[in-house]
Enzyme design. Sequence first.
Site, PDB file in Angstrom:
ATOM      1  N   SER A 171     -72.217   5.144 -81.213  1.00  0.00           N
ATOM      2  CA  SER A 171     -71.102   5.062 -82.152  1.00  0.00           C
ATOM      3  C   SER A 171     -70.830   3.617 -82.537  1.00  0.00           C
ATOM      4  O   SER A 171     -71.245   2.673 -81.840  1.00  0.00           O
ATOM      5  CB  SER A 171     -69.847   5.664 -81.519  1.00  0.00           C
ATOM      6  OG  SER A 171     -69.409   4.852 -80.436  1.00  0.00           O
ATOM      7  N   PRO A 228     -78.020   7.880 -77.054  1.00  0.00           N
ATOM      8  CA  PRO A 228     -76.949   8.868 -77.229  1.00  0.00           C
ATOM      9  C   PRO A 228     -77.366  10.256 -76.765  1.00  0.00           C
ATOM     10  O   PRO A 228     -78.510  10.482 -76.357  1.00  0.00           O
ATOM     11  CB  PRO A 228     -76.731   8.845 -78.738  1.00  0.00           C
ATOM     12  CG  PRO A 228     -78.118   8.630 -79.278  1.00  0.00           C
ATOM     13  CD  PRO A 228     -78.812   7.710 -78.302  1.00  0.00           C
ATOM     14  N   TRP A 229     -76.421  11.202 -76.912  1.00  0.00           N
ATOM     15  CA  TRP A 229     -76.645  12.553 -76.411  1.00  0.00           C
ATOM     16  C   TRP A 229     -77.170  13.524 -77.461  1.00  0.00           C
ATOM     17  O   TRP A 229     -77.532  14.650 -77.128  1.00  0.00           O
ATOM     18  CB  TRP A 229     -75.358  13.129 -75.818  1.00  0.00           C
ATOM     19  CG  TRP A 229     -74.110  12.889 -76.610  1.00  0.00           C
ATOM     20  CD1 TRP A 229     -73.137  11.979 -76.336  1.00  0.00           C
ATOM     21  CD2 TRP A 229     -73.676  13.577 -77.807  1.00  0.00           C
ATOM     22  NE1 TRP A 229     -72.124  12.050 -77.284  1.00  0.00           N
ATOM     23  CE2 TRP A 229     -72.435  13.017 -78.196  1.00  0.00           C
ATOM     24  CE3 TRP A 229     -74.219  14.606 -78.581  1.00  0.00           C
ATOM     25  CZ2 TRP A 229     -71.724  13.443 -79.313  1.00  0.00           C
ATOM     26  CZ3 TRP A 229     -73.523  15.033 -79.701  1.00  0.00           C
ATOM     27  CH2 TRP A 229     -72.295  14.462 -80.059  1.00  0.00           C
ATOM     28  N   CYS A 251     -76.737  11.272 -87.058  1.00  0.00           N
ATOM     29  CA  CYS A 251     -76.086  10.165 -87.766  1.00  0.00           C
ATOM     30  C   CYS A 251     -76.483  10.103 -89.230  1.00  0.00           C
ATOM     31  O   CYS A 251     -75.862   9.372 -90.009  1.00  0.00           O
ATOM     32  CB  CYS A 251     -76.384   8.835 -87.077  1.00  0.00           C
ATOM     33  SG  CYS A 251     -78.136   8.510 -86.822  1.00  0.00           S
ATOM     34  N   LYS A 285     -80.273   3.305 -70.093  1.00  0.00           N
ATOM     35  CA  LYS A 285     -79.226   4.215 -69.624  1.00  0.00           C
ATOM     36  C   LYS A 285     -79.022   5.313 -70.655  1.00  0.00           C
ATOM     37  O   LYS A 285     -78.587   5.058 -71.777  1.00  0.00           O
ATOM     38  CB  LYS A 285     -77.892   3.496 -69.407  1.00  0.00           C
ATOM     39  CG  LYS A 285     -76.885   4.392 -68.645  1.00  0.00           C
ATOM     40  CD  LYS A 285     -75.458   3.995 -68.861  1.00  0.00           C
ATOM     41  CE  LYS A 285     -74.868   4.633 -70.086  1.00  0.00           C
ATOM     42  NZ  LYS A 285     -74.687   6.113 -69.988  1.00  0.00           N
ATOM     43  N   PRO A 286     -79.362   6.559 -70.306  1.00  0.00           N
ATOM     44  CA  PRO A 286     -79.105   7.676 -71.230  1.00  0.00           C
ATOM     45  C   PRO A 286     -77.641   8.074 -71.209  1.00  0.00           C
ATOM     46  O   PRO A 286     -76.876   7.651 -70.337  1.00  0.00           O
ATOM     47  CB  PRO A 286     -79.991   8.791 -70.665  1.00  0.00           C
ATOM     48  CG  PRO A 286     -80.066   8.497 -69.204  1.00  0.00           C
ATOM     49  CD  PRO A 286     -80.015   6.997 -69.066  1.00  0.00           C
ATOM     50  N   ALA A 287     -77.245   8.895 -72.176  1.00  0.00           N
ATOM     51  CA  ALA A 287     -75.878   9.409 -72.214  1.00  0.00           C
ATOM     52  C   ALA A 287     -75.580  10.195 -70.940  1.00  0.00           C
ATOM     53  O   ALA A 287     -76.461  10.849 -70.370  1.00  0.00           O
ATOM     54  CB  ALA A 287     -75.687  10.300 -73.438  1.00  0.00           C
ATOM     55  N   GLU A 323     -78.061   0.361 -83.677  1.00  0.00           N
ATOM     56  CA  GLU A 323     -78.226   1.475 -84.624  1.00  0.00           C
ATOM     57  C   GLU A 323     -77.047   2.396 -84.367  1.00  0.00           C
ATOM     58  O   GLU A 323     -77.023   3.127 -83.382  1.00  0.00           O
ATOM     59  CB  GLU A 323     -79.565   2.170 -84.403  1.00  0.00           C
ATOM     60  CG  GLU A 323     -80.018   3.031 -85.585  1.00  0.00           C
ATOM     61  CD  GLU A 323     -79.344   4.388 -85.615  1.00  0.00           C
ATOM     62  OE1 GLU A 323     -78.333   4.527 -86.352  1.00  0.00           O
ATOM     63  OE2 GLU A 323     -79.808   5.295 -84.916  1.00  0.00           O
ATOM     64  N   GLU A 382     -66.884   9.848 -89.430  1.00  0.00           N
ATOM     65  CA  GLU A 382     -68.097  10.628 -89.220  1.00  0.00           C
ATOM     66  C   GLU A 382     -67.733  11.852 -88.371  1.00  0.00           C
ATOM     67  O   GLU A 382     -67.289  11.708 -87.228  1.00  0.00           O
ATOM     68  CB  GLU A 382     -69.150   9.784 -88.504  1.00  0.00           C
ATOM     69  CG  GLU A 382     -70.464  10.506 -88.255  1.00  0.00           C
ATOM     70  CD  GLU A 382     -71.462   9.654 -87.500  1.00  0.00           C
ATOM     71  OE1 GLU A 382     -72.682   9.902 -87.645  1.00  0.00           O
ATOM     72  OE2 GLU A 382     -71.045   8.748 -86.756  1.00  0.00           O
TER      73      GLU A 382
END
Length: 447
Positions: free
Chosen positions: A209, A132-133, A264, A157-159, A230, A350
Site C-alpha cells: 500500500s 503483499p497478500w 493494484c 518478508k511475506p504478508a 511498487e 483504492e
Amino acid sequence: MSTLDLVNPATGEVFGTTPVGRESEVDAAVRNAAKAFTTWRRSTPMERQAALLAIADALQVRADDFAEVECRETGKDRAVMLSDEIPQSADVFRFFAGAARTLAGASAGEYVAGHTSSLRREPVGVIAQITPWNYPLLMAVWKIAPAIAAGNTVVLKPADTTPSSTVLLAELAAEFLPEGVVNVVTGDRDTGRLLVAHPVPAMVSITGSTRAGIEVARTAADTLKRTHLELGGNAPVVVFDDVDVASAADGIIAAAFYNAGQDCTAATRVLVQAGVHDELVDALMTRAKAATTGPLNSAIQLDRAIGLVDRLPGHAVVHCGGKQLGDRGFFLEPTVISGLRQQDEIVKEEVFAPVVTVQRFTSEDEGITSANGVPQGLASSVWTTDASRAARVSIELDFGCVWVNTHGPLASEMPHGGFGQSGYGKDLSTIGLDDYTRVKHVMTKLA
C-alpha cells in the site's frame, strides 16, 4: 517464538499458524544473506542463469504443491492458479535467467587525456524485500528473480496472512542456490519494520500500500538505503462513445473482478463518455450479477470494502452488490455503482474488492482530467476505435502503464511500476533488473 493464526478466507476458519520473526530472527537472516553475498556476487551470469532456469523447472513440476498452499491462504480458484500464476512465475524466472547474461558495463573512451574510462554494473548487496497478500507467490518471484539474477542476496518478508507459498519457494530455491542467497522471515508489520531498519541491507524493495511504502521510505532514509516502491493503484478505465459496448463491458468486468478485485491494476474506476454511459452501466450490471468471485483476503478487508459502500453519498446509485455474500468466509457481492463524482471517497480510494465505480464525462479533456484526478498513478486504460484519440489520451494519462482496448495483460519483457503515490522503481523487464544494480566508474591511467 510467538505465532499468528492462518485463516482460510473462503471459510473464515483457522487452519494453522506462522512464526513471528523478531530481532534475533531478522538479524540471523540478514547476516546469513550478507555472508552469502561475499561469494554469490562473484558468481558468473552463466551460473546464475542455470540456477534460475532450474528453479523455474522445479516450480512447474511442483505446481500442485504451490497451488495447494496458496489457495488455502487466499481462497483463489485452484484452476486459475495452475493455469495463470504458476506459469507466469516460472516465466519470470526464465526471463531473468536470460537477462542475467545481458548485464554489462559500458565500454568508454578517453575523456581525460591519458586515461581510459569504463563503467561496471555491480550488485547492490543484501536486499530487504516485502511482499503483499494478493499474489503471494507471484510477487515473491517478481522480487527474488531480478535481485539474485543481478548477483544480490535477499531477505524477504511475506504478508502475515499468506506466508506459505513464499516459504515453499525459498525451500525449493535452496536446492539450486548456495546457502543464504534467498532467506525468508515470516511475521507481522513489526517484523517488516525490523528488517527495513536493519543496518546491513543496502536496499529495500516493497510491493504494498501507499501507506506502507511511505513508512518504508522514512525508515530507510535513516541509513540512506535505496528504496524500490511498487505501491497501490486506482486504475482509470476511460471509455469513449465509439466503442462496442458489449465487448468493452466484457473486458472491463474480467479485469475488474479478477482475483476478487484485489489487484493494484484492477479496472474498477470506470469513466464513461455520456453517449454510451447508460448502456455501459446496464451491461456492467448484467455481467456483475452473473459473475462469481473469490473471497477477500480477510475480515478486515471485507469490512473496509463494505464501509466504503455504506458511506456512499446520496447521489450514488448502487445497481447491484455492496453486501457480504453468504455467512461463511469473506465474500463480497460483485458491485456496480454509478452517479459518482470526482471527490467521492470511493473514487479517491483504492477499493481492492469486486467493486466497479462509474463516472460520466462529456469531452476528451474532461475524461483525462478525471482519470488523472487521483494521487495514484500505476495503470490505466483507454477504450476507443479512434487511433488518433487513443494516441493522444495515452500520452496525457499520468500512469506508468496505459492499455488500449484491453486492461491487465503483463509481459515479463515490459516494466511494471507507477508514478505519484504508486511509488517508483520498476518490476519485470531489463529495467527492473537494472534497479537491482549499481554503477561504478573505473578510470585507468594509460602507460
